[in-house]
Design an enzyme around this catalytic site. Structure first.
Site, short mmCIF file in Angstrom:
data_model
loop_
_atom_site.label_atom_id
_atom_site.label_comp_id
_atom_site.label_asym_id
_atom_site.label_seq_id
_atom_site.Cartn_x
_atom_site.Cartn_y
_atom_site.Cartn_z
N HIS A 1 -10.73 -7.58 -28.87
CA HIS A 1 -10.06 -7.66 -27.56
C HIS A 1 -11.08 -7.55 -26.43
O HIS A 1 -11.35 -6.45 -25.95
CB HIS A 1 -9.07 -6.51 -27.41
CG HIS A 1 -7.88 -6.60 -28.29
ND1 HIS A 1 -6.70 -7.20 -27.91
CD2 HIS A 1 -7.69 -6.18 -29.57
CE1 HIS A 1 -5.83 -7.13 -28.89
NE2 HIS A 1 -6.39 -6.52 -29.92
N CYS B 1 -7.16 -11.81 -30.81
CA CYS B 1 -6.56 -11.07 -31.91
C CYS B 1 -5.48 -11.90 -32.60
O CYS B 1 -5.81 -12.84 -33.30
CB CYS B 1 -6.08 -9.70 -31.44
SG CYS B 1 -6.08 -8.52 -32.79
N GLU C 1 -10.73 -8.20 -23.41
CA GLU C 1 -10.13 -7.84 -22.11
C GLU C 1 -10.34 -6.36 -21.76
O GLU C 1 -10.37 -6.00 -20.59
CB GLU C 1 -8.63 -8.18 -22.09
CG GLU C 1 -7.69 -7.36 -22.99
CD GLU C 1 -7.60 -7.87 -24.43
OE1 GLU C 1 -8.50 -8.60 -24.87
OE2 GLU C 1 -6.63 -7.50 -25.12
#
Ligand code: GLN
Length: 535
Positions: A506, A380, A508
Site C-alpha cells: 500500500h 493490493c 498510499e
C-alpha cells in the site's frame, strides 16, 4: 514532557483529528519536538477488525499496527513515522491491566478503574513521550465528551493535569457552532453545554476550537470566551476549509501557536510555515486538472479510501494539477452512469479490499483500463485483480480467480500466502507493516522510486500464485518488484501500456505533502499525459 489533550464536544465527526494534526504541524514548524497519539474508546484491541464503512480506512503503520485513519493524518501533518504505541483503545488498556492482574502484579488488591485503569492510561501516554523523545505529546480523544466510554480517559487526563500542573497539561476542546435561522446566527449554546459537561468531570478547557461553516463572528467568539471562561485569544475559529491543509494556517494566523507556547512556558521560537504554505499554494491554485476514477466498495464514505485521496492530492500538488475524484461503486459498474465515468476518467485506481462483493465489477474496470490504455494503478486487491483479469482474458483461463473468492477455481492465480495456511485467529494476523521490496533494474518501478531497494507497508493474506508467474510474464505482465527471497510478487507492470502498474503493498500510507507516493505520482503524471493526448 507536556501533553495537549484534544477532546470533542456536541457531536462526532467534527474533524478533531485534523485539529490535533494541525496543532502538531504548527508547533513542529516552530521547532518544537512533537508527536501525536489517538485514544479510541471502543473495546476492539485495534482497528484491524473494524468495517471501513463505519470507521473509515484502516491505516497501517510501519510496525504492522492497524490503526484508526487519524494516525494517517498525524503522519502526514507531522511528517512522522508512528508506531502501534500511538494508538490506545479501551481493549488494549483493559487487556494489559487484566494480563498484569493474572501475572500477580496487584496481589491482594482489588483491581479497579480508578486507579488501575487510569494509571495504565497515564503510563501509556508517558511511554509514548519517553520513547519518541518529544517535548509535547498531542493526545486526541475519540468520541464525544459525555460518552460513557470516554470517562476513564478523561479522568486519567484530569489526574495528569493535577499531577503535572497547568503548564504541562493543556486541554483543547473542539466543538460545533451551528448557524440557524434566516439570519444564520451562530449559536454558542451547544458549546456552552459541552464545556459544562467537561467541567463536571473536573476539566476546564484552555482552548476552544469552534467548528462552523463560516468564520466565527465577533459576537459568538466573545460569548464563548465569557461563558466558557477562556481568554478571547484562545477561542479559535475553524471554518469549513476547501483543503484540510489550510487548517494549520488558520490556527497560526489566529495566534494559537503563540498562545500555546506561552501557556506551556516554551518561549516563542520563530520560523514557521513557509514550506507548508508553498505546498498549500500548489494544492489551492493548480494549473492543470485530471480526473481519477476510484472503483471501490464504500464509495459514499470518502473516509474509506482517505490515504489514496491524500496521496493523489500530494501527487497533484507536485505536478501543479488538481485531481478531481470520480467514484464508482464496483457492484454498479454495469450502470450507464458508471460507464460514462469510465469514459471520462484520465486514470483509474483500484484500491485494496476484502470479500467478494464488487470483485467482478473491479475486474471489468481493470479490463477497461488495459484495453483502452487508460492509466491504471491497482493496489493490493487491485494488484491481485489485475493479475486475475490478465489470466482470464490474455491467458484464456476463463475461471481464473483468487481462492479468496472462488476456492474451487481451476486457475487459482491468487492464493493464500503459505504462512497464512495455519492462521486461525483473524485479529492482527495478516502479513502486515513495512517489508522490503527489491525492484528490477530498468523497470518503470525503478524510475518511479529512484531506487531498487524500498520499504513499503503491507496488509494482506493472499498473493500471486508462484505457479503461474512464468506464463503471466511470457504474455507481458511483468513482476518487477519482489520480496528479497524472490518468492512474493510485489509490483506488476504491463508491457506495451503507457501506465498499467500494480503493487501488492500500500504505497498510499507513506505519501506526504511534499513527497507524494511514487505510484500515485506515476498515475497522476500518466493521467495528465493521457488527458492532453485526448484533447
Ligand atoms: N483481500 C486481499 C488479501 O487479503 C487483499 C487485501 C488488501 O487489499 N488489503 O490478500
Amino acid at each position: 514532557m507536556k501533553v495537549i489533550l484534544v477532546s470533542g464536544g456536541v457531536l462526532s465527526g467534527l474533524g478533531k483529528g485534523i485539529t490535533a494534526s494541525s496543532i502538531g504541524c504548527v508547533l513542529r514548524a516552530r521547532g518544537v519536538k512533537v508527536t501525536a497519539m489517538k485514544i479510541d474508546p471502543y473495546l476492539n484491541f485495534d482497528a484491524g477488525t473494524l468495517n471501513p464503512f463505519e470507521h473509515g480506512e484502516v491505516f497501517v503503520l510501519d510496525d504492522g499496527g492497524e490503526a484508526d485513519l487519524d494516525l494517517g493524518n498525524y503522519e502526514r501533518f507531522l511528517d512522522a513515522h508512528l508506531t502501534s504505541d500511538h494508538v490506545m483503545t479501551t481493549g488494549k488498556v483493559y487487556g494489559s491491566v487484566i494480563e498484569k492482574e493474572r501475572e500477580g502484579h496487584f496481589l491482594g488488591k482489588t483491581v479497579q478503574i480508578i486507579p488501575h485503569i487510569t494509571n495504565e492510561i497515564k503510563s501509556m501516554i508517558s511511554n509514548v513521550g519517553i520513547k519518541s523523545g518529544v517535548e509535547v505529546v498531542i493526545v486526541e480523544l475519540g468520541g464525544t465528551v459525555g460518552d460513557i466510554e470516554s470517562m476513564p480517559f478523561l479522568e486519567a487526563a484530569r489526574q495528569m493535569h493535577s499531577e503535572m500542573g497547568d503548564q504541562n497539561v493543556i486541554f483543547v476542546h473542539t466543538t460545533l457552532v451551528p448557524a440557524l435561522g434566516a439570519l444564520r446566527e451562530q449559536k454558542t449554546k451547544p458549546t456552552q453545554h459541552s464545556v459544562r459537561e467537561l467541567r463536571s468531570i473536573g476539566i476546564q478547557p484552555d482552548v476552544i476550537v469552534a467548528r462552523s461553516e463560516r468564520p466565527l463572528d465577533d459576537g459568538a467568539r466573545r460569548k464563548i470566551a465569557l461563558f466558557c471562561d477562556v481568554p478571547l485569544e484562545a477561542v479559535i475559529s475553524a471554518p469549513d476549509a476547501k483543503s484540510i491543509y489550510q487548517v494549520p494556517i488558520f490556527l497560526e494566523e489566529q495566534g494559537l501557536t503563540d498562545y500555546l507556547l506561552a501557556r506551556m512556558g516554551m518561549g516563542n521560537p520563530k520560523n514557521g510555515l513557509t514550506e507548508w504554505k508553498g505546498f498549500l499554494n500548489k494544492v489551492m491554485e493548480p494549473k492543470h486538472k485530471v480526473k481519477i476514477l476510484l472503483v471501490g466498495k464504500y464509495m459514499d464514505q470518502r473516509d474509506s479510501y482517505m490515504s489514496h485521496y491524500e496521496a493523489l492530492t500530494h501527487a497533484g500538488a507536485e505536478l501543479d494539477t488538481c485531481v478531481d475524484f470520480l467514484r464508482v461503486e464496483a457492484e454498479d459498474i454495469q450502470k450507464e452512469e458508471s460507464k460514462c465515468m469510465l469514459k471520462e476518467a484520465d486514470g483509474i485506481l483500484i484500491p485494496g479490499g476484502f470479500g467478494s462483493r464488487g470483485v467482478e465489477g473491479k475486474i471489468e474496470a481493470v479490463r477497461y483500463a488495459r484495453e483502452n490504455k487508460v492509466p491504471f494503478l491497482g493496489v493490493c486487491l487491485g494488484f491481485q485483480l489485475a493479475t486475475v483479469e490478465f489470466a482470464r482474458d490474455v491467458l484464456q483461463m476463463h475461471d481464473a480467480n483468487s481462492t479468496e473468492f472462488d476456492p474451487h477455481t481451476s486457475h487459482p492465480v491468487i492464493d493464500l500466502l503459505p504462512e497464512q495456511k495455519n492462521v486461525t485467529k483473524m485479529g492482527g494476523s495478516m502479513r502486515l507493516g513495512a517489508q522490503q521490496v527489491l525492484i528490477e533494474k530498468g523497470s518503470k518501478a525503478e524510475e518511479l522510486y529512484h531506487g531498487l531497494d524500498i520499504m513499503e507497508r503491507h496488509r494482506h493474506r493472499y498473493e500471486v500464485n508462484p505457479h503461474y508467474i512464468d506464463r503471466l510474464q511470457e504474455k507481458g505482465l511483468k513482476y518487477t518488484g519482489r520480496s528479497p527471497d524472490g518468492k512474493k510478487m510485489e509490483i506488476l507492470e504491463l508491457d506495451g501500456h503507457p501506465f498499467f502498474v500494480g503493487s501488492q503493498f500500500h504505497p498510499e500510507f507513506k505519501s506526504r505533502p511534499q513527497r507524494p507516493a511514487p505510484m500515485h505520482f506515476g498515475l497522476v503524471r500518466a493521467a495528465l499525459a493521457f488527458s492532453r493526448q485526448r484533447k
